[in-house]
Design an enzyme around this catalytic site. Sequence first.
Site, short mmCIF file in Angstrom:
data_model
loop_
_atom_site.label_atom_id
_atom_site.label_comp_id
_atom_site.label_asym_id
_atom_site.label_seq_id
_atom_site.Cartn_x
_atom_site.Cartn_y
_atom_site.Cartn_z
N ASP A 7 -4.95 1.59 11.30
CA ASP A 7 -5.93 1.07 10.34
C ASP A 7 -6.14 -0.41 10.62
OD1 ASP A 7 -7.65 0.97 8.07
OD2 ASP A 7 -6.03 0.14 6.86
N SER A 8 -7.21 -0.95 10.05
CA SER A 8 -7.47 -2.39 10.17
C SER A 8 -6.39 -3.19 9.44
CB SER A 8 -8.84 -2.70 9.57
OG SER A 8 -8.91 -2.21 8.25
N TYR A 39 -12.33 -5.00 8.80
CA TYR A 39 -13.28 -4.56 9.83
C TYR A 39 -14.64 -4.25 9.18
CZ TYR A 39 -9.68 -3.59 13.48
OH TYR A 39 -8.70 -3.65 14.44
N GLY A 40 -14.60 -3.95 7.90
CA GLY A 40 -15.78 -3.40 7.22
C GLY A 40 -16.95 -4.34 7.09
N CYS A 70 -8.80 4.82 9.21
CA CYS A 70 -9.73 3.79 8.77
C CYS A 70 -11.12 4.40 8.90
CB CYS A 70 -9.60 2.57 9.67
SG CYS A 70 -10.80 1.27 9.31
N ASN A 71 -11.84 4.44 7.80
CA ASN A 71 -13.17 5.05 7.82
C ASN A 71 -14.14 4.23 8.67
OD1 ASN A 71 -13.45 7.38 5.63
ND2 ASN A 71 -11.90 5.92 4.98
N GLU A 150 -5.73 -5.35 -1.95
CA GLU A 150 -4.73 -6.11 -1.17
C GLU A 150 -3.96 -7.07 -2.09
OE1 GLU A 150 -4.86 -6.86 2.72
OE2 GLU A 150 -5.98 -5.05 3.15
N CYS A 180 -12.91 4.93 2.15
CA CYS A 180 -12.17 3.77 2.65
C CYS A 180 -10.72 4.05 2.28
CB CYS A 180 -12.65 2.48 1.97
SG CYS A 180 -11.61 1.06 2.34
N THR A 181 -9.83 3.88 3.25
CA THR A 181 -8.45 4.31 3.01
C THR A 181 -7.71 3.41 2.02
OG1 THR A 181 -7.88 3.24 5.09
CG2 THR A 181 -8.16 5.62 5.13
N HIS A 182 -8.30 2.27 1.65
CA HIS A 182 -7.70 1.46 0.58
C HIS A 182 -7.91 2.12 -0.79
CE1 HIS A 182 -7.60 -1.81 3.49
NE2 HIS A 182 -7.00 -2.58 2.61
N1 DGL Z 1 -9.27 0.73 5.43
C1 DGL Z 1 -10.59 0.40 5.92
C2 DGL Z 1 -11.49 1.65 5.88
O1 DGL Z 1 -11.03 2.77 5.62
C3 DGL Z 1 -11.27 -0.68 5.13
C4 DGL Z 1 -10.79 -2.06 5.25
C5 DGL Z 1 -11.59 -2.92 6.18
O2 DGL Z 1 -12.71 -3.35 5.85
O3 DGL Z 1 -11.05 -3.18 7.25
O4 DGL Z 1 -12.67 1.54 6.16
#
Ligand code: DGL
Length: 251
Positions: A7-8, A39-40, A70-71, A150, A180-182
């Site tokens: 994941d990011s 990353y988003g 990570c989506n 976070e 989004c995995t968060h």
């Molecule tokens: N966990 C990332 C996802 O599933 C989102 C966090 C990011 O923006 O890096 O897209």
Amino acid sequence: MKVGVFDSGIGGLTVVKSLLEHQLFEEIIYFGDTARVPYGVKDKNTIVRYSLEALEFFKNFEIDLLITACNTVSAYALEEMKAQAPFHVIGVVEPGIIAAKNALSDPNANILVLGTKATVNSKAYENLLHQQGFTNTTAKATGLFVPIIEEGLFEGEILESTMHHYFGNLDCPDGIILGCTHFPLISQAIGNYFDNKSILIHSGEAIVEHLESHYEFTHKHPHPKLKFFASENPEALRSTARQWLNLPDEI
Ligand code: DGL
């Protein structure tokens, strides 16, 4: 089987949680690119470059499978990663679509997709939902949830007003894809916001459903070997992993 999870940042730990609950793997190697999260908000070239660099890291381990938990990565870099990987690579978007299809049989179901700006702009979820016959879809970039999560603010005033900002003008959806995995970390708050009338789709549970239907798992692994790596401050990531996943101090 030995699996890598990428994941990011820390969001992919929600996918690790599902993997641990189902005891699927004998070893899990996690890498979070904490030095470069999020990353988003980045463009496709950057997301692909970072993802291929992470792939190089995983080549140091003899893994059988890599899950891009990570989506954003799954939406932009999956094909490039698959082409360069000596092991299987699977993303979270397609399993999420199948999970949505299994949970919501009515093609007129009102589906809300939540994700980062990049994931929503990619239209990865919407295109696949339309292919599956779902037409009533809305995608909303809700990136502010990422830093809120976070910060550990899984409830309270800041989260409530952010949900109001994003959801204020929406009808109650039949299904919500947590793209989004968060976001599973605030699934309770999101569910409550819509009076618990929506079915929530979670990448971790979707990936387990996908794994169990595509691979053969002959043994349960109640005590897998766990290794957590990060591109910046790995101790902070390990501490979050211990807290979220209820792991012992030696991890
Ligand atoms: N966990 C990332 C996802 O599933 C989102 C966090 C990011 O923006 O890096 O897209």
